[in-house]
Motif scaffolding. Sequence first.
Motif, PDB file in Angstrom:
ATOM      1  N   PRO A  96       0.797  -1.238   0.000  1.00  0.00           N
ATOM      2  CA  PRO A  96       0.000   0.000   0.000  1.00  0.00           C
ATOM      3  C   PRO A  96       0.827   1.285   0.000  1.00  0.00           C
ATOM      4  N   ASN A  97       2.136   1.192   0.239  1.00  0.00           N
ATOM      5  CA  ASN A  97       2.994   2.373   0.325  1.00  0.00           C
ATOM      6  C   ASN A  97       3.569   2.761  -1.024  1.00  0.00           C
ATOM      7  N   VAL A  98       2.711   2.869  -2.028  1.00  0.00           N
ATOM      8  CA  VAL A  98       3.166   3.227  -3.374  1.00  0.00           C
ATOM      9  C   VAL A  98       2.358   4.393  -3.909  1.00  0.00           C
ATOM     10  N   ALA A  99       2.902   5.012  -4.931  1.00  0.00           N
ATOM     11  CA  ALA A  99       2.158   6.065  -5.623  1.00  0.00           C
ATOM     12  C   ALA A  99       1.438   5.492  -6.837  1.00  0.00           C
ATOM     13  N   VAL A 100       2.036   4.480  -7.477  1.00  0.00           N
ATOM     14  CA  VAL A 100       1.499   3.917  -8.716  1.00  0.00           C
ATOM     15  C   VAL A 100       1.597   2.394  -8.667  1.00  0.00           C
ATOM     16  N   ASN A 101       0.550   1.716  -9.150  1.00  0.00           N
ATOM     17  CA  ASN A 101       0.557   0.268  -9.301  1.00  0.00           C
ATOM     18  C   ASN A 101       0.709  -0.085 -10.769  1.00  0.00           C
ATOM     19  N   CYS A 102       1.359  -1.195 -11.031  1.00  0.00           N
ATOM     20  CA  CYS A 102       1.480  -1.738 -12.382  1.00  0.00           C
ATOM     21  C   CYS A 102       1.012  -3.180 -12.324  1.00  0.00           C
ATOM     22  N   ALA A 103      -0.024  -3.511 -13.064  1.00  0.00           N
ATOM     23  CA  ALA A 103      -0.563  -4.874 -13.047  1.00  0.00           C
ATOM     24  C   ALA A 103      -0.209  -5.598 -14.333  1.00  0.00           C
ATOM     25  N   VAL A 104       0.425  -6.753 -14.194  1.00  0.00           N
ATOM     26  CA  VAL A 104       0.741  -7.592 -15.340  1.00  0.00           C
ATOM     27  C   VAL A 104      -0.432  -8.520 -15.617  1.00  0.00           C
ATOM     28  N   CYS A 105      -1.100  -8.958 -14.570  1.00  0.00           N
ATOM     29  CA  CYS A 105      -2.238  -9.878 -14.687  1.00  0.00           C
ATOM     30  C   CYS A 105      -3.536  -9.081 -14.585  1.00  0.00           C
ATOM     31  N   LEU A 106      -4.314  -9.092 -15.640  1.00  0.00           N
ATOM     32  CA  LEU A 106      -5.549  -8.315 -15.646  1.00  0.00           C
ATOM     33  C   LEU A 106      -6.520  -8.788 -14.582  1.00  0.00           C
ATOM     34  N   ASP A 107      -6.707 -10.083 -14.429  1.00  0.00           N
ATOM     35  CA  ASP A 107      -7.699 -10.590 -13.477  1.00  0.00           C
ATOM     36  C   ASP A 107      -7.357 -10.235 -12.038  1.00  0.00           C
ATOM     37  N   LEU A 108      -6.277 -10.777 -11.537  1.00  0.00           N
ATOM     38  CA  LEU A 108      -5.917 -10.585 -10.142  1.00  0.00           C
ATOM     39  C   LEU A 108      -5.267  -9.225  -9.905  1.00  0.00           C
ATOM     40  N   GLY A 109      -4.348  -8.849 -10.776  1.00  0.00           N
ATOM     41  CA  GLY A 109      -3.633  -7.590 -10.597  1.00  0.00           C
ATOM     42  C   GLY A 109      -4.551  -6.387 -10.614  1.00  0.00           C
ATOM     43  N   GLU A 117      -8.609  -2.289  -5.405  1.00  0.00           N
ATOM     44  CA  GLU A 117      -8.837  -2.280  -3.956  1.00  0.00           C
ATOM     45  C   GLU A 117      -7.835  -1.376  -3.247  1.00  0.00           C
ATOM     46  N   MET A 118      -6.574  -1.390  -3.705  1.00  0.00           N
ATOM     47  CA  MET A 118      -5.580  -0.499  -3.121  1.00  0.00           C
ATOM     48  C   MET A 118      -5.909   0.961  -3.386  1.00  0.00           C
ATOM     49  N   ARG A 119      -6.444   1.248  -4.567  1.00  0.00           N
ATOM     50  CA  ARG A 119      -6.867   2.623  -4.873  1.00  0.00           C
ATOM     51  C   ARG A 119      -8.004   3.027  -3.946  1.00  0.00           C
ATOM     52  N   GLN A 155      -8.824   1.779  -0.935  1.00  0.00           N
ATOM     53  CA  GLN A 155      -8.451   1.854   0.483  1.00  0.00           C
ATOM     54  C   GLN A 155      -7.307   2.812   0.796  1.00  0.00           C
ATOM     55  N   PHE A 156      -6.361   2.942  -0.141  1.00  0.00           N
ATOM     56  CA  PHE A 156      -5.135   3.696   0.164  1.00  0.00           C
ATOM     57  C   PHE A 156      -4.876   4.868  -0.767  1.00  0.00           C
ATOM     58  N   GLY A 157      -5.658   5.021  -1.822  1.00  0.00           N
ATOM     59  CA  GLY A 157      -5.500   6.146  -2.740  1.00  0.00           C
ATOM     60  C   GLY A 157      -4.363   6.010  -3.735  1.00  0.00           C
ATOM     61  N   THR A 158      -3.869   4.794  -3.959  1.00  0.00           N
ATOM     62  CA  THR A 158      -2.808   4.626  -4.954  1.00  0.00           C
ATOM     63  C   THR A 158      -3.401   4.733  -6.356  1.00  0.00           C
ATOM     64  N   LEU A 159      -2.557   4.978  -7.336  1.00  0.00           N
ATOM     65  CA  LEU A 159      -3.001   5.067  -8.729  1.00  0.00           C
ATOM     66  C   LEU A 159      -2.816   3.740  -9.422  1.00  0.00           C
TER      67      LEU A 159
END
Length: 70
Positions: free
Chosen positions: A43-56, A62-64, A66-70
């Motif tokens: 949760p301590n990030v500014a940006v997420n990068c998902a390789v897996c569309l389903d789970l990622g 959910e992180m966006r 709960q925690f406001g990440t992008l």
Amino acid sequence: MGPERTEVETDVKELVRLVEGIGARINSVIAGNCTLDELRRAPNVAVNCAVCLDLGYAIGAEMRSQFGTL
């Protein structure tokens, strides 16, 4: 399902190499063999990068929420 262990060894490692190559820092990689510490740091990030569309995407959304990440 997320990245398979073989994808972690190839695709994910290459993505980490490329991202670090442009000077960005990888906080954690949530994949088949991630550690509990990586999950705690996620949760301590500014940006997420998902390789897996389903789970990622689901984890990132959910992180966006709960925690406001992008």
